[in-house]
Design a protein around this motif. Sequence first.
Motif, PDB file in Angstrom:
ATOM      1  N   GLU A   1      32.936  14.897  16.400  1.00  0.00           N
ATOM      2  CA  GLU A   1      32.869  16.203  16.487  1.00  0.00           C
ATOM      3  C   GLU A   1      32.697  16.946  15.149  1.00  0.00           C
ATOM      4  OE1 GLU A   1      33.811  17.723  19.282  1.00  0.00           O
ATOM      5  OE2 GLU A   1      34.611  16.190  20.604  1.00  0.00           O
ATOM      6  N   VAL A   2      32.292  18.166  15.259  1.00  0.00           N
ATOM      7  CA  VAL A   2      31.755  18.702  13.957  1.00  0.00           C
ATOM      8  C   VAL A   2      33.064  19.061  13.143  1.00  0.00           C
ATOM      9  CG1 VAL A   2      31.228  21.179  13.069  1.00  0.00           C
ATOM     10  CG2 VAL A   2      30.258  20.360  15.131  1.00  0.00           C
ATOM     11  N   ARG A   3      34.206  19.326  13.750  1.00  0.00           N
ATOM     12  CA  ARG A   3      35.519  19.476  12.854  1.00  0.00           C
ATOM     13  C   ARG A   3      35.923  18.126  12.101  1.00  0.00           C
ATOM     14  NH1 ARG A   3      39.721  20.325  17.799  1.00  0.00           N
ATOM     15  NH2 ARG A   3      39.416  18.197  18.960  1.00  0.00           N
ATOM     16  N   GLU A   4      35.293  17.147  12.540  1.00  0.00           N
ATOM     17  CA  GLU A   4      35.595  15.623  12.121  1.00  0.00           C
ATOM     18  C   GLU A   4      34.628  15.274  11.042  1.00  0.00           C
ATOM     19  OE1 GLU A   4      38.658  14.230  12.413  1.00  0.00           O
ATOM     20  OE2 GLU A   4      39.337  15.512  14.031  1.00  0.00           O
ATOM     21  N   ILE A   5      33.776  15.963  10.719  1.00  0.00           N
ATOM     22  CA  ILE A   5      32.456  15.523   9.984  1.00  0.00           C
ATOM     23  C   ILE A   5      33.053  15.103   8.731  1.00  0.00           C
ATOM     24  CG2 ILE A   5      30.601  16.150   8.673  1.00  0.00           C
ATOM     25  CD1 ILE A   5      29.481  17.625  11.197  1.00  0.00           C
ATOM     26  N   ALA A   6      33.718  15.969   7.977  1.00  0.00           N
ATOM     27  CA  ALA A   6      34.118  15.823   6.547  1.00  0.00           C
ATOM     28  C   ALA A   6      35.094  14.462   6.435  1.00  0.00           C
ATOM     29  CB  ALA A   6      34.859  17.129   5.905  1.00  0.00           C
ATOM     30  N   ARG A   7      35.860  14.380   7.286  1.00  0.00           N
ATOM     31  CA  ARG A   7      36.752  13.345   7.290  1.00  0.00           C
ATOM     32  C   ARG A   7      36.110  11.843   7.638  1.00  0.00           C
ATOM     33  NH1 ARG A   7      40.035  10.287  10.964  1.00  0.00           N
ATOM     34  NH2 ARG A   7      39.251  11.691  12.873  1.00  0.00           N
ATOM     35  N   LEU A   8      35.180  11.776   8.435  1.00  0.00           N
ATOM     36  CA  LEU A   8      34.372  10.664   8.780  1.00  0.00           C
ATOM     37  C   LEU A   8      33.367  10.342   7.736  1.00  0.00           C
ATOM     38  CD1 LEU A   8      33.670  11.160  12.770  1.00  0.00           C
ATOM     39  CD2 LEU A   8      35.160   9.571  11.678  1.00  0.00           C
ATOM     40  N   ALA A   9      32.924  11.194   7.083  1.00  0.00           N
ATOM     41  CA  ALA A   9      31.979  11.112   5.937  1.00  0.00           C
ATOM     42  C   ALA A   9      32.590  10.381   4.779  1.00  0.00           C
ATOM     43  CB  ALA A   9      31.166  12.356   5.568  1.00  0.00           C
ATOM     44  N   ALA A  10      33.954  10.466   4.741  1.00  0.00           N
ATOM     45  CA  ALA A  10      34.484  10.018   3.575  1.00  0.00           C
ATOM     46  C   ALA A  10      34.814   8.489   3.849  1.00  0.00           C
ATOM     47  CB  ALA A  10      35.708  10.722   3.177  1.00  0.00           C
ATOM     48  N   ILE A  11      34.757   7.879   4.941  1.00  0.00           N
ATOM     49  CA  ILE A  11      34.887   6.526   5.393  1.00  0.00           C
ATOM     50  C   ILE A  11      34.053   5.376   4.277  1.00  0.00           C
ATOM     51  CG2 ILE A  11      34.884   4.760   6.999  1.00  0.00           C
ATOM     52  CD1 ILE A  11      35.756   6.889   8.942  1.00  0.00           C
ATOM     53  N   ALA A  12      32.990   5.827   4.304  1.00  0.00           N
ATOM     54  CA  ALA A  12      31.974   4.891   3.744  1.00  0.00           C
ATOM     55  C   ALA A  12      30.770   5.672   2.900  1.00  0.00           C
ATOM     56  CB  ALA A  12      31.679   3.568   4.225  1.00  0.00           C
ATOM     57  N   ARG A  13      30.216   4.847   1.889  1.00  0.00           N
ATOM     58  CA  ARG A  13      28.925   5.730   1.380  1.00  0.00           C
ATOM     59  C   ARG A  13      27.963   5.793   2.484  1.00  0.00           C
ATOM     60  NH1 ARG A  13      27.513   2.267  -3.843  1.00  0.00           N
ATOM     61  NH2 ARG A  13      27.817   0.553  -2.217  1.00  0.00           N
ATOM     62  N   CYS A  14      27.755   5.171   3.486  1.00  0.00           N
ATOM     63  CA  CYS A  14      26.593   5.219   4.301  1.00  0.00           C
ATOM     64  C   CYS A  14      26.881   6.160   5.513  1.00  0.00           C
ATOM     65  CB  CYS A  14      26.245   4.033   5.034  1.00  0.00           C
ATOM     66  SG  CYS A  14      27.572   3.190   5.889  1.00  0.00           S
ATOM     67  N   PHE A  15      28.172   6.525   5.564  1.00  0.00           N
ATOM     68  CA  PHE A  15      28.474   7.432   6.844  1.00  0.00           C
ATOM     69  C   PHE A  15      28.055   8.922   6.714  1.00  0.00           C
ATOM     70  CE2 PHE A  15      31.913   5.533   9.445  1.00  0.00           C
ATOM     71  CZ  PHE A  15      31.678   4.459   9.183  1.00  0.00           C
ATOM     72  N   PRO A  16      27.744   9.625   5.604  1.00  0.00           N
ATOM     73  CA  PRO A  16      27.130  10.747   5.460  1.00  0.00           C
ATOM     74  C   PRO A  16      25.701  10.785   6.322  1.00  0.00           C
ATOM     75  CG  PRO A  16      27.994  10.415   3.306  1.00  0.00           C
ATOM     76  CD  PRO A  16      28.353   9.291   4.256  1.00  0.00           C
TER      77      PRO A  16
END
Length: 267
Positions: free
Chosen positions: A51-66
Amino acid sequence: ACTHRELEGELPELVLAEGLPLMPPTLVLSSSPAGGLPMEIWLSVLSNIIEVREIARLAAIARCFPDLLRTPEVWRGREVNLHPASLESFAPHLGTWLPAWYSASRLVVPKSQQLLSAIALAAPHLKVDTAWRFNAELRGASVDVVDYGLAVRRSGNTELVVLGDAPLPTSSSGGEPYLEVCLDERGLDISDGANDFGIGVTACDPTDIDKLGTVAVEVPQSWVIDFSRTRVTLSHNDTDVARGSGDLCSGALQEGARIGLRVTSKG
């Protein structure tokens, strides 16, 4: 007291990246897969929760996630909703995300001609719908529009009408128009007993309405359901066409109650 932030002015200026590709980008990752799992597994997982609102949280999981979050495979078939509250910070980066949404089922954005025109120019293939909100301009004196147009608050007994800023929303599969509201708060009884709550639709273009009136049934070409202390009434153009009584009255509308309105093809 309501703690929602007031609706503030126009939506922020949209800045699109230059040279936006017309075709979706190719996935190129410079980092190792997180947790040792194959990249295909992570793509599958993300595609089910993104979801758009979850982008920042998911991107912080690992270096490859962004990089993963910007791939069309993650968003394929998804409905992308841009919440009005997040648009201010997201707008400057929107152009870099449009290629990722190449295969999305549709993009739902707040009403803004500038925003819609910019997206149509940069990504003409993308299906775009306008998110329904309460209109801060088309409201009575006793109605406050809050939370970026997603909520309203009653403040008195006169001029209690507020309209939406877009046609009733439909599902991504093209279902019948449907709107649902939730009574987040219910204060002390300030009504006169004749009309405690009403919800309805109008077939009239809001730009053609010179005066909203004091109550919803006075809106031109309208169908309104009114809840009073003893009954519920369906009105068409300020004329009662049906009534009901019993448990279906304003007394049943407590905090947390949800009221839905569907417009069928038969009217």
